[in-house]
Design a protein around this motif. Structure first.
Motif, PDB file in Angstrom:
ATOM      1  N   VAL A  93       0.870  -1.178   0.000  1.00 34.81           N
ATOM      2  CA  VAL A  93       0.000   0.000   0.000  1.00 34.81           C
ATOM      3  C   VAL A  93       0.906   1.226   0.000  1.00 34.81           C
ATOM      4  O   VAL A  93       1.920   1.241   0.698  1.00 34.81           O
ATOM      5  CB  VAL A  93      -0.900   0.054   1.262  1.00 34.81           C
ATOM      6  N   SER A  94       0.529   2.238  -0.754  1.00 35.61           N
ATOM      7  CA  SER A  94       1.227   3.510  -0.728  1.00 35.61           C
ATOM      8  C   SER A  94       0.160   4.602  -0.701  1.00 35.61           C
ATOM      9  O   SER A  94      -0.715   4.627  -1.565  1.00 35.61           O
ATOM     10  CB  SER A  94       2.115   3.647  -1.967  1.00 35.61           C
ATOM     11  N   LYS A  95       0.227   5.478   0.303  1.00 39.89           N
ATOM     12  CA  LYS A  95      -0.798   6.520   0.466  1.00 39.89           C
ATOM     13  C   LYS A  95      -0.151   7.823   0.923  1.00 39.89           C
ATOM     14  O   LYS A  95       0.875   7.809   1.590  1.00 39.89           O
ATOM     15  CB  LYS A  95      -1.822   6.117   1.526  1.00 39.89           C
ATOM     16  N   ARG A  96      -0.833   8.910   0.613  1.00 38.05           N
ATOM     17  CA  ARG A  96      -0.482  10.207   1.184  1.00 38.05           C
ATOM     18  C   ARG A  96      -1.421  10.476   2.348  1.00 38.05           C
ATOM     19  O   ARG A  96      -2.624  10.302   2.226  1.00 38.05           O
ATOM     20  CB  ARG A  96      -0.632  11.319   0.159  1.00 38.05           C
ATOM     21  N   ILE A  97      -0.837  10.910   3.443  1.00 40.00           N
ATOM     22  CA  ILE A  97      -1.619  11.297   4.622  1.00 40.00           C
ATOM     23  C   ILE A  97      -1.169  12.714   4.962  1.00 40.00           C
ATOM     24  O   ILE A  97      -0.102  12.909   5.549  1.00 40.00           O
ATOM     25  CB  ILE A  97      -1.369  10.350   5.815  1.00 40.00           C
ATOM     26  N   ASP A  98      -1.954  13.695   4.556  1.00 42.03           N
ATOM     27  CA  ASP A  98      -1.581  15.102   4.720  1.00 42.03           C
ATOM     28  C   ASP A  98      -0.190  15.330   4.124  1.00 42.03           C
ATOM     29  O   ASP A  98       0.004  15.123   2.950  1.00 42.03           O
ATOM     30  CB  ASP A  98      -1.682  15.526   6.189  1.00 42.03           C
ATOM     31  N   ASP A  99       0.777  15.741   4.954  1.00 39.38           N
ATOM     32  CA  ASP A  99       2.132  16.003   4.461  1.00 39.38           C
ATOM     33  C   ASP A  99       3.052  14.797   4.604  1.00 39.38           C
ATOM     34  O   ASP A  99       4.280  14.942   4.599  1.00 39.38           O
ATOM     35  CB  ASP A  99       2.742  17.191   5.211  1.00 39.38           C
ATOM     36  N   TRP A 100       2.485  13.627   4.737  1.00 44.58           N
ATOM     37  CA  TRP A 100       3.266  12.408   4.963  1.00 44.58           C
ATOM     38  C   TRP A 100       3.013  11.395   3.858  1.00 44.58           C
ATOM     39  O   TRP A 100       1.925  11.322   3.300  1.00 44.58           O
ATOM     40  CB  TRP A 100       2.887  11.787   6.310  1.00 44.58           C
ATOM     41  N   GLU A 101       4.044  10.613   3.569  1.00 48.02           N
ATOM     42  CA  GLU A 101       3.939   9.479   2.646  1.00 48.02           C
ATOM     43  C   GLU A 101       3.965   8.208   3.493  1.00 48.02           C
ATOM     44  O   GLU A 101       4.846   8.054   4.345  1.00 48.02           O
ATOM     45  CB  GLU A 101       5.110   9.457   1.662  1.00 48.02           C
ATOM     46  N   TYR A 102       3.041   7.320   3.233  1.00 51.87           N
ATOM     47  CA  TYR A 102       2.926   6.061   3.966  1.00 51.87           C
ATOM     48  C   TYR A 102       3.109   4.918   2.972  1.00 51.87           C
ATOM     49  O   TYR A 102       2.478   4.913   1.906  1.00 51.87           O
ATOM     50  CB  TYR A 102       1.539   5.978   4.612  1.00 51.87           C
ATOM     51  N   ALA A 103       3.982   3.967   3.293  1.00 53.72           N
ATOM     52  CA  ALA A 103       4.185   2.793   2.439  1.00 53.72           C
ATOM     53  C   ALA A 103       4.206   1.552   3.322  1.00 53.72           C
ATOM     54  O   ALA A 103       4.895   1.519   4.352  1.00 53.72           O
ATOM     55  CB  ALA A 103       5.478   2.902   1.655  1.00 53.72           C
ATOM     56  N   PHE A 104       3.449   0.541   2.931  1.00 46.80           N
ATOM     57  CA  PHE A 104       3.304  -0.706   3.686  1.00 46.80           C
ATOM     58  C   PHE A 104       3.541  -1.873   2.746  1.00 46.80           C
ATOM     59  O   PHE A 104       3.085  -1.854   1.595  1.00 46.80           O
ATOM     60  CB  PHE A 104       1.881  -0.781   4.263  1.00 46.80           C
ATOM     61  N   ALA A 105       4.239  -2.886   3.237  1.00 51.48           N
ATOM     62  CA  ALA A 105       4.443  -4.111   2.465  1.00 51.48           C
ATOM     63  C   ALA A 105       4.325  -5.305   3.406  1.00 51.48           C
ATOM     64  O   ALA A 105       4.705  -5.221   4.585  1.00 51.48           O
ATOM     65  CB  ALA A 105       5.815  -4.109   1.794  1.00 51.48           C
ATOM     66  N   ALA A 106       3.787  -6.410   2.883  1.00 53.53           N
ATOM     67  CA  ALA A 106       3.634  -7.629   3.692  1.00 53.53           C
ATOM     68  C   ALA A 106       3.990  -8.847   2.852  1.00 53.53           C
ATOM     69  O   ALA A 106       3.809  -8.848   1.627  1.00 53.53           O
ATOM     70  CB  ALA A 106       2.199  -7.746   4.202  1.00 53.53           C
ATOM     71  N   ARG A 107       4.481  -9.863   3.534  1.00 58.65           N
ATOM     72  CA  ARG A 107       4.744 -11.142   2.875  1.00 58.65           C
ATOM     73  C   ARG A 107       4.551 -12.256   3.909  1.00 58.65           C
ATOM     74  O   ARG A 107       4.627 -12.020   5.110  1.00 58.65           O
ATOM     75  CB  ARG A 107       6.131 -11.197   2.257  1.00 58.65           C
ATOM     76  N   VAL A 108       4.324 -13.450   3.414  1.00 57.54           N
ATOM     77  CA  VAL A 108       4.156 -14.613   4.273  1.00 57.54           C
ATOM     78  C   VAL A 108       5.306 -15.571   3.993  1.00 57.54           C
ATOM     79  O   VAL A 108       5.543 -15.941   2.847  1.00 57.54           O
ATOM     80  CB  VAL A 108       2.809 -15.321   4.015  1.00 57.54           C
ATOM     81  N   GLU A 109       6.041 -15.935   5.048  1.00 54.33           N
ATOM     82  CA  GLU A 109       7.102 -16.929   4.944  1.00 54.33           C
ATOM     83  C   GLU A 109       6.535 -18.267   5.413  1.00 54.33           C
ATOM     84  O   GLU A 109       5.900 -18.335   6.465  1.00 54.33           O
ATOM     85  CB  GLU A 109       8.287 -16.558   5.829  1.00 54.33           C
ATOM     86  N   ARG A 110       6.788 -19.325   4.635  1.00 52.84           N
ATOM     87  CA  ARG A 110       6.387 -20.676   5.037  1.00 52.84           C
ATOM     88  C   ARG A 110       7.639 -21.422   5.454  1.00 52.84           C
ATOM     89  O   ARG A 110       8.593 -21.508   4.674  1.00 52.84           O
ATOM     90  CB  ARG A 110       5.700 -21.391   3.885  1.00 52.84           C
ATOM     91  N   LEU A 111       7.638 -21.939   6.686  1.00 51.54           N
ATOM     92  CA  LEU A 111       8.827 -22.576   7.243  1.00 51.54           C
ATOM     93  C   LEU A 111       8.498 -23.959   7.785  1.00 51.54           C
ATOM     94  O   LEU A 111       7.396 -24.179   8.299  1.00 51.54           O
ATOM     95  CB  LEU A 111       9.390 -21.711   8.381  1.00 51.54           C
ATOM     96  N   SER A 112       9.472 -24.865   7.714  1.00 47.09           N
ATOM     97  CA  SER A 112       9.296 -26.190   8.313  1.00 47.09           C
ATOM     98  C   SER A 112       9.377 -26.054   9.834  1.00 47.09           C
ATOM     99  O   SER A 112       9.790 -25.008  10.350  1.00 47.09           O
ATOM    100  CB  SER A 112      10.394 -27.135   7.822  1.00 47.09           C
ATOM    101  N   GLY A 113       8.999 -27.090  10.555  1.00 46.21           N
ATOM    102  CA  GLY A 113       8.967 -27.044  12.022  1.00 46.21           C
ATOM    103  C   GLY A 113      10.264 -26.590  12.652  1.00 46.21           C
ATOM    104  O   GLY A 113      10.287 -25.685  13.480  1.00 46.21           O
ATOM    105  N   GLY A 114      11.394 -27.213  12.280  1.00 46.10           N
ATOM    106  CA  GLY A 114      12.681 -26.838  12.841  1.00 46.10           C
ATOM    107  C   GLY A 114      13.109 -25.446  12.434  1.00 46.10           C
ATOM    108  O   GLY A 114      13.639 -24.681  13.241  1.00 46.10           O
ATOM    109  N   SER A 115      12.898 -25.104  11.170  1.00 48.32           N
ATOM    110  CA  SER A 115      13.236 -23.770  10.685  1.00 48.32           C
ATOM    111  C   SER A 115      12.392 -22.717  11.374  1.00 48.32           C
ATOM    112  O   SER A 115      12.872 -21.634  11.707  1.00 48.32           O
ATOM    113  CB  SER A 115      13.036 -23.676   9.171  1.00 48.32           C
ATOM    114  N   PHE A 116      11.114 -23.040  11.599  1.00 48.62           N
ATOM    115  CA  PHE A 116      10.214 -22.096  12.248  1.00 48.62           C
ATOM    116  C   PHE A 116      10.701 -21.805  13.668  1.00 48.62           C
ATOM    117  O   PHE A 116      10.789 -20.644  14.074  1.00 48.62           O
ATOM    118  CB  PHE A 116       8.778 -22.643  12.293  1.00 48.62           C
TER     119      PHE A 116
END
Length: 175
Positions: free
Chosen positions: A80-103
């Motif tokens: 997401v990228s948005k302007r909020i008044d005099d501010w720039e807002y940027a958000f990013a998300a991802r999902v990591e899939r891990l095995s039991g030991g790695s998790f």
């Protein structure tokens, strides 16, 4: 700061996380208040994930909520990228899939990183040592950055977010 959240871990799923910008403060199980070069940041752990409140001398700049919110129709976006008044807002998300030991290893690394950091807040849930939510914030120049991690050990998923909020660069007059 590392804390044990006083709420049972419920079997929420990574896919149940929703994103919202501009929500009022929700009841928090743990909070960390920080002053970063004239900006106030409040990191908040909710029973269902996190909320970050950012404010300056003129009041609230933004409120970001990533949580399992009943009735929410805004799923967790990849970006997401948005302007909020005099501010720039940027958000990013991802999902990591891990095995039991790695998790388990990744969970321990992240909890150690955030627990020892002066601008970090992490909460573990009773009953599952690798069920946690963690936040880490820093100010770099005119921008505030925060990263969050939401662990779902029953699924082997780690939801990772990165947010950047900075003052908007204005074009000089006549350009």
């Amino acid at each position: 700061m590392l804390t044990t959240l006083k709420t049972p871990y419920s079997d929420t799923r990574a896919g149940d996380l929703a994103w919202a910008l501009g929500r009022e403060p929700l009841p928090a199980l743990a909070e960390l208040d920080l002053e970063l070069s004239g900006l106030h940041v409040q990191l908040r752990l909710l029973g269902a994930s996190h909320q970050v409140l950012l404010s300056g001398a003129d009041g609230t700049v933004c409120s970001e909520t990533v949580a399992c919110m009943p009735g929410s129709r805004t799923p967790l976006p990849l970006g997401v990228s948005k302007r909020i008044d005099d501010w720039e807002y940027a958000f990013a998300a991802r999902v990591e899939r891990l095995s039991g030991g790695s998790f388990a290893g990744r969970a321990q690394e992240l909890l150690a990183l955030v627990a020892d950091h002066p601008h970090g807040l992490a909460g573990t849930f009773p009953g599952s040592p690798h069920a946690f939510t963690a936040l880490l914030v820093q100010r770099l120049g005119g921008q505030v950055h925060w990263r969050t991690w939401h662990a779902y050990p029953q699924e082997g998923k780690l939801v990772v977010t990165h947010t950047r909020v900075g003052t908007r660069v204005r074009e000089p007059a006549g350009v």
